[in-house]
Structure formats: C-alpha cells, structure tokens
Write an enzyme that holds these catalytic residues in place. Structure first.
Site, PDB file in Angstrom:
ATOM      1  N   ASN A   1      27.022  32.683  50.158  1.00  0.00           N
ATOM      2  CA  ASN A   1      25.847  33.338  49.572  1.00  0.00           C
ATOM      3  C   ASN A   1      25.139  32.360  48.643  1.00  0.00           C
ATOM      4  O   ASN A   1      25.582  31.236  48.460  1.00  0.00           O
ATOM      5  CB  ASN A   1      26.253  34.633  48.858  1.00  0.00           C
ATOM      6  CG  ASN A   1      27.214  34.373  47.720  1.00  0.00           C
ATOM      7  OD1 ASN A   1      26.880  33.684  46.774  1.00  0.00           O
ATOM      8  ND2 ASN A   1      28.428  34.912  47.831  1.00  0.00           N
TER       9      ASN A   1
ATOM     10  N   LYS B   1      34.422  50.914  39.499  1.00  0.00           N
ATOM     11  CA  LYS B   1      35.364  49.791  39.444  1.00  0.00           C
ATOM     12  C   LYS B   1      36.338  49.911  38.283  1.00  0.00           C
ATOM     13  O   LYS B   1      37.395  49.293  38.299  1.00  0.00           O
ATOM     14  CB  LYS B   1      34.590  48.485  39.332  1.00  0.00           C
ATOM     15  CG  LYS B   1      33.626  48.283  40.516  1.00  0.00           C
ATOM     16  CD  LYS B   1      33.579  46.856  40.932  1.00  0.00           C
ATOM     17  CE  LYS B   1      32.593  46.647  42.059  1.00  0.00           C
ATOM     18  NZ  LYS B   1      32.805  45.409  42.779  1.00  0.00           N
TER      19      LYS B   1
ATOM     20  N   PRO C   1      39.330  41.723  49.207  1.00  0.00           N
ATOM     21  CA  PRO C   1      39.796  42.474  48.040  1.00  0.00           C
ATOM     22  C   PRO C   1      38.704  42.483  46.975  1.00  0.00           C
ATOM     23  O   PRO C   1      37.987  41.493  46.819  1.00  0.00           O
ATOM     24  CB  PRO C   1      41.006  41.670  47.557  1.00  0.00           C
ATOM     25  CG  PRO C   1      40.824  40.303  48.112  1.00  0.00           C
ATOM     26  CD  PRO C   1      40.073  40.477  49.405  1.00  0.00           C
ATOM     27  N   ASP C   2      38.574  43.602  46.256  1.00  0.00           N
ATOM     28  CA  ASP C   2      37.629  43.661  45.141  1.00  0.00           C
ATOM     29  C   ASP C   2      38.385  43.201  43.893  1.00  0.00           C
ATOM     30  O   ASP C   2      39.213  43.930  43.351  1.00  0.00           O
ATOM     31  CB  ASP C   2      37.078  45.082  44.979  1.00  0.00           C
ATOM     32  CG  ASP C   2      35.936  45.102  43.977  1.00  0.00           C
ATOM     33  OD1 ASP C   2      36.062  44.436  42.924  1.00  0.00           O
ATOM     34  OD2 ASP C   2      34.930  45.772  44.257  1.00  0.00           O
ATOM     35  N   ILE C   3      38.121  41.990  43.470  1.00  0.00           N
ATOM     36  CA  ILE C   3      38.902  41.371  42.386  1.00  0.00           C
ATOM     37  C   ILE C   3      38.665  42.112  41.077  1.00  0.00           C
ATOM     38  O   ILE C   3      39.608  42.420  40.331  1.00  0.00           O
ATOM     39  CB  ILE C   3      38.536  39.869  42.261  1.00  0.00           C
ATOM     40  CG1 ILE C   3      38.719  39.178  43.614  1.00  0.00           C
ATOM     41  CG2 ILE C   3      39.378  39.192  41.189  1.00  0.00           C
ATOM     42  CD1 ILE C   3      38.092  37.804  43.712  1.00  0.00           C
TER      43      ILE C   3
ATOM     44  N   ASP D   1      31.789  40.047  50.248  1.00  0.00           N
ATOM     45  CA  ASP D   1      32.390  41.361  50.494  1.00  0.00           C
ATOM     46  C   ASP D   1      33.278  41.364  51.729  1.00  0.00           C
ATOM     47  O   ASP D   1      34.219  42.125  51.812  1.00  0.00           O
ATOM     48  CB  ASP D   1      31.286  42.409  50.646  1.00  0.00           C
ATOM     49  CG  ASP D   1      30.579  42.637  49.316  1.00  0.00           C
ATOM     50  OD1 ASP D   1      31.291  42.742  48.297  1.00  0.00           O
ATOM     51  OD2 ASP D   1      29.335  42.671  49.283  1.00  0.00           O
TER      52      ASP D   1
ATOM     53  N   LYS E   1      28.541  51.628  39.377  1.00  0.00           N
ATOM     54  CA  LYS E   1      29.527  50.572  39.660  1.00  0.00           C
ATOM     55  C   LYS E   1      30.536  50.448  38.525  1.00  0.00           C
ATOM     56  O   LYS E   1      31.724  50.246  38.757  1.00  0.00           O
ATOM     57  CB  LYS E   1      28.779  49.246  39.861  1.00  0.00           C
ATOM     58  CG  LYS E   1      29.633  48.138  40.407  1.00  0.00           C
ATOM     59  CD  LYS E   1      28.792  46.944  40.833  1.00  0.00           C
ATOM     60  CE  LYS E   1      27.976  47.266  42.075  1.00  0.00           C
ATOM     61  NZ  LYS E   1      27.179  46.137  42.519  1.00  0.00           N
TER      62      LYS E   1
ATOM     63  N   PHE F   1      29.762  41.992  36.825  1.00  0.00           N
ATOM     64  CA  PHE F   1      28.332  41.760  37.021  1.00  0.00           C
ATOM     65  C   PHE F   1      27.849  42.637  38.162  1.00  0.00           C
ATOM     66  O   PHE F   1      28.623  42.984  39.058  1.00  0.00           O
ATOM     67  CB  PHE F   1      28.059  40.278  37.346  1.00  0.00           C
ATOM     68  CG  PHE F   1      27.915  39.442  36.107  1.00  0.00           C
ATOM     69  CD1 PHE F   1      29.003  39.221  35.279  1.00  0.00           C
ATOM     70  CD2 PHE F   1      26.688  38.909  35.758  1.00  0.00           C
ATOM     71  CE1 PHE F   1      28.880  38.468  34.117  1.00  0.00           C
ATOM     72  CE2 PHE F   1      26.548  38.154  34.603  1.00  0.00           C
ATOM     73  CZ  PHE F   1      27.635  37.938  33.786  1.00  0.00           C
TER      74      PHE F   1
HETATM   75  O1  C5P Z   1      30.446  45.302  44.339  1.00  0.00           O
HETATM   76  P1  C5P Z   1      29.648  44.185  43.837  1.00  0.00           P
HETATM   77  O2  C5P Z   1      29.891  42.913  44.584  1.00  0.00           O
HETATM   78  O3  C5P Z   1      28.182  44.416  43.662  1.00  0.00           O
HETATM   79  O4  C5P Z   1      30.210  43.982  42.343  1.00  0.00           O
HETATM   80  C1  C5P Z   1      29.869  42.905  41.596  1.00  0.00           C
HETATM   81  C2  C5P Z   1      30.969  42.618  40.612  1.00  0.00           C
HETATM   82  O5  C5P Z   1      32.231  42.731  41.238  1.00  0.00           O
HETATM   83  C3  C5P Z   1      30.908  41.210  40.078  1.00  0.00           C
HETATM   84  O6  C5P Z   1      31.417  41.236  38.775  1.00  0.00           O
HETATM   85  C4  C5P Z   1      31.821  40.458  41.049  1.00  0.00           C
HETATM   86  O7  C5P Z   1      32.339  39.289  40.439  1.00  0.00           O
HETATM   87  C5  C5P Z   1      32.888  41.479  41.316  1.00  0.00           C
HETATM   88  N1  C5P Z   1      33.495  41.410  42.654  1.00  0.00           N
HETATM   89  C6  C5P Z   1      34.798  41.035  42.791  1.00  0.00           C
HETATM   90  N2  C5P Z   1      35.393  41.027  44.023  1.00  0.00           N
HETATM   91  C7  C5P Z   1      34.683  41.389  45.120  1.00  0.00           C
HETATM   92  C8  C5P Z   1      33.346  41.768  45.002  1.00  0.00           C
HETATM   93  C9  C5P Z   1      32.777  41.753  43.763  1.00  0.00           C
HETATM   94  O8  C5P Z   1      35.422  40.699  41.784  1.00  0.00           O
HETATM   95  N3  C5P Z   1      35.281  41.376  46.305  1.00  0.00           N
END
Ligand code: C5P
Length: 397
Positions: free
Chosen positions: A208, A341, A303-305, A276, A337, A323
């Site tokens: 990206n 989260k 994974p959503d970190i 994503d 969000k 963010f």
């Molecule tokens: O869901 P989205 O990508 O819009 O969320 C943005 C936030 O989530 C940012 O803080 C980004 O660093 C974090 N993020 C993450 N892991 C992912 C996707 C987003 O930590 N897989």
C-alpha cells in the site's frame, strides 16, 4: 527541570544561531546554567554581547585567550558541564568533530570533553544530504554523540527539506532526555509503522502507499521525551529514526510476531498500514507468465495486530493507540473502530487523494478517546507526532 545543571553551549556559524539565543533563555528559565562558546563564524550571526547578556556569563570565543587560560584552561572549560550542546551544528563543525580536528576553541573543547555531547544540526538541505555529511553523521552517532533534528521545512536559503535546526523547546526536550529527565524516561513504548508487503511469489508482492513518515515521526518524538522505543517497521520509504530499537519486518504476520515479542510495554502506538489480506498460498517459485492463462490469487485475512494487543488478557499496554485512515465518514468509522478493536485512543485522518496526506508531509487528525473527540488543525506530521507524544506522556504519569 534542569536546576543545578550546567550546559556548555557551542554556537556555530549558521543563520539558525539566532534560535540559540532563545535556547539560552529557555534553559535558564528551567534553572540551568549556560557556559556559552561562540565560534568565529558564529560571531557573524549573533554578537558575543547578546550571547553573554542572555547567559549571564562570559562568552568564550578564542582558543588563545591568555587571560582565560589563566582563569580557566580549555581542558577545564570542556569539563565544567553536565552536557555539551552544539547548536547550530554546522556541516563544518560536524566534519571537524567526525575527523577529530582541534584547530579552534569549539573543536578543541569537543575533543577534550569527557561529558556527553548533543548536537542540533542546521544547514542547507543539499549540504545535509551530501554523502560527506551523512558519513560524518554516521561516524558521530557511532562515536556516541546524540542528535536532535534537523527538521524538514522552509529554509532561510529559500529551499525546502531537512536541514532546519530543531526549535529551542525541542532541543530543551532532547537535553532533558540526555540528562535522563525526559517526561517519558523509564517508559517503554512500542510503535508500528510503514506498510506491509504480502508476497505473491518470491519476486512480487501486494503493498500500500504508506510511506512510514507519521509512524517514524511518532517514534522520534517519543524517544526525544526519553521513552525507550521499540520501532517495528514494514518496508517504509523514510529512514528509521535514531535512538530507537528498530525491528524490520515485511508481512503482517511477521509484524504481529515482532510486536508480541516486544511486550510488555507501557504504551503501544499502531501507526502501521497493515495489509488486511495476504495471498493465501503464495508461490515458492516465480509464477510463470503462461500465454492466455491468468493466475487466480486467493486471499486470506491477516491478523489484526491492534485488536489482538488491545484484547490481550496479560501484558496489555496501559495505553493502546490505533490509527484510522479513512476516505468516508471519518469520525463515525473511527469511533466505531475504537470500540470494535478495544483500543484506548484512535488517531483518525482522511486519506482521500485530494487531502495529499498519504505520502505527504502534513496531516489533519482527530483524536478519539472514551471522553469524546478533538479536532487538531492541519499541521506537519512532525507536529502531530510531538503533540501526540506530549499527550501520551500526560496519560502515562
Ligand atoms: O482496520 P483498519 O486497518 O482501518 O485499522 C487501522 C488500525 O489498525 C491502525 O492502527 C493499524 O495499525 C491497525 N491494524 C493492525 N493490524 C491489521 C490491520 C490494522 O494493527 N491487520
């Protein structure tokens, strides 16, 4: 506070020397004593009289001033301080320091001192970017010197880019940190930054447009307030900051592993633009271009970190900041969000191409917390970082 501390301030010959007059005032306001040294070139930009009047002390300019040698030799002068600060550190002063020259008072003091040295470089952008200056910088960092700045921005010479000396209060913060007194001293903070690259095969990947500029500025700002920063970065365009522990990763999965390994931390700031999705089964060898046959890529969710760390039962950082880069309904999406989260704060911004924010130098953000929302004016990414770091320092006291 800097009460009881003495700073030996070497003012080099550059237009930024005028800011060093204000730096002297800021240091004295905080209780520090300042012993000023002005290089010969420095006297072309500020007068010895202004410097000594503001410092309330004699200004030293010449190596062969016999009266001073009787009063205080240059060796002793180099040792009186808790910290030596070079501001502005010109390209010439940096070159002298890197090569060990001792041919005037300033360079001799820098060679003779046994106290830590902090420099605030200031010069034309081309001079800063010149390989010779960058070589000298690497040498000086390797020798253990500390650096604050330079900042990017409009320059007195009419050009734009890195080379502006840090503002006096940024230098004060760096001095406090160098003396172990920053507001985030003793705090460990994790910062993620940059994009991730998700491989399709060994030579191709999905990425990206994140440059890593905002995350890098945040890591630098937190370190300048004294935090121990672990900086987990994907392949970014901008170089990683000095003075932080850098962990380089490529994929989202690697980033999660690095983040979990960096815990526990007092706070975590997730500025990375994590992909994503990844290609579910990336090929181990380069996918051949077969005439008439298009490859079909299947995706798997990464994974959503941020969510993973926010929802940890053990070792959850006290403050988790995410963010939200949005192109529509920025506030509503970012507020949702934050709840989804489980993080404490969301820094939301509009990354529609018309804003020029993604990959640009400025940012306009909203800080969303449990108490509500704050709209910050559009400012440089460095200023956003400084303001966010100051807020994090307040939250962690
Ligand atoms: O869901 P989205 O990508 O819009 O969320 C943005 C936030 O989530 C940012 O803080 C980004 O660093 C974090 N993020 C993450 N892991 C992912 C996707 C987003 O930590 N897989």
């Amino acid at each position: 506070m800097l009460a009881g501390k003495r700073i030996l301030l070497i003012i080099g010959g550059g237009i930024a020397a005028y800011k060093s007059l204000d730096l002297i005032r800021r240091l004295r306001e905080r209780g520090a004593a300042v012993t000023p040294v002005l290089t010969r070139a420095g006297t072309e930009f500020v007068t010895p009289l202004s410097v000594s009047a503001l410092a309330g002390e004699k200004v030293y300019t010449d190596l062969f001033d016999l009266t001073d040698e009787a009063e205080m030799g240059h060796i002793q002068l180099s040792r009186v301080a808790d910290l030596v600060v070079v501001a502005p550190a010109t390209a010439d002063l940096m070159a002298k320091m890197a090569h060990g020259h001792a041919n005037d008072l300033a360079s001799t003091l820098l060679m003779a001192t046994d106290t830590p040295v902090l420099m605030a470089p200031a010069m034309n952008v081309r001079m800063w970017e010149h390989p010779a200056t960058q070589r000298n910088l690497a040498q000086l960092l390797g020798d253990g010197l500390r650096v604050v700045g330079p900042n990017a921005g409009d320059m007195a010479c009419g050009e734009y880019g890195p080379g502006r000396m840090s503002e006096p209060l940024e230098i004060v913060a760096a001095i406090e940190t160098a003396l172990g007194q920053g507001p985030l001293a003793g705090k460990r903070i994790l910062v993620t930054s940059g994009p991730t690259h998700e491989p399709i095969d060994p030579v191709r990947y999905i990425a990206n447009r994140s440059s890593g500029a905002q995350g890098t500025a945040i890591a630098r700002a937190l370190a300048s307030l004294g935090a121990e920063v672990v900086f987990v970065t994907g392949p970014a365009d901008v170089p990683a900051p000095q003075g932080v522990k850098v962990v380089r990763v490529e994929t989202a999965q690697q980033m999660l592993t690095a983040v979990e390994a960096a815990l526990p931390a007092d706070a975590a700031v997730f500025a990375a633009a994590v992909a994503d999705w990844r290609v579910a089964s990336s090929s181990g060898s380069k996918i051949k271009k077969d005439a008439g046959r298009l490859p079909v890529l299947e995706f798997a969710e990464n994974p959503d970190i941020l969510a993973t760390v926010s929802q940890r039962k053990t070792d959850r950082p006290r403050l988790v900041v995410g963010f939200a880069a949005e192109t529509d309904d920025v506030i509503a999406n970012a507020t949702a969000k934050r709840a989804r989260k489980g993080c404490d704060w969301i820094v939301a911004n509009d990354v529609s191409p018309a804003t020029g924010i993604m990959g640009g130098t400025e940012n306009a953000v909203h800080l969303i917390t449990v108490e509500g929302r704050e709209d910050w004016p559009r400012m440089s990414k460095q200023q956003v970082a400084a303001q966010l770091a100051a807020r994090i320092a307040q939250a962690l006291v």
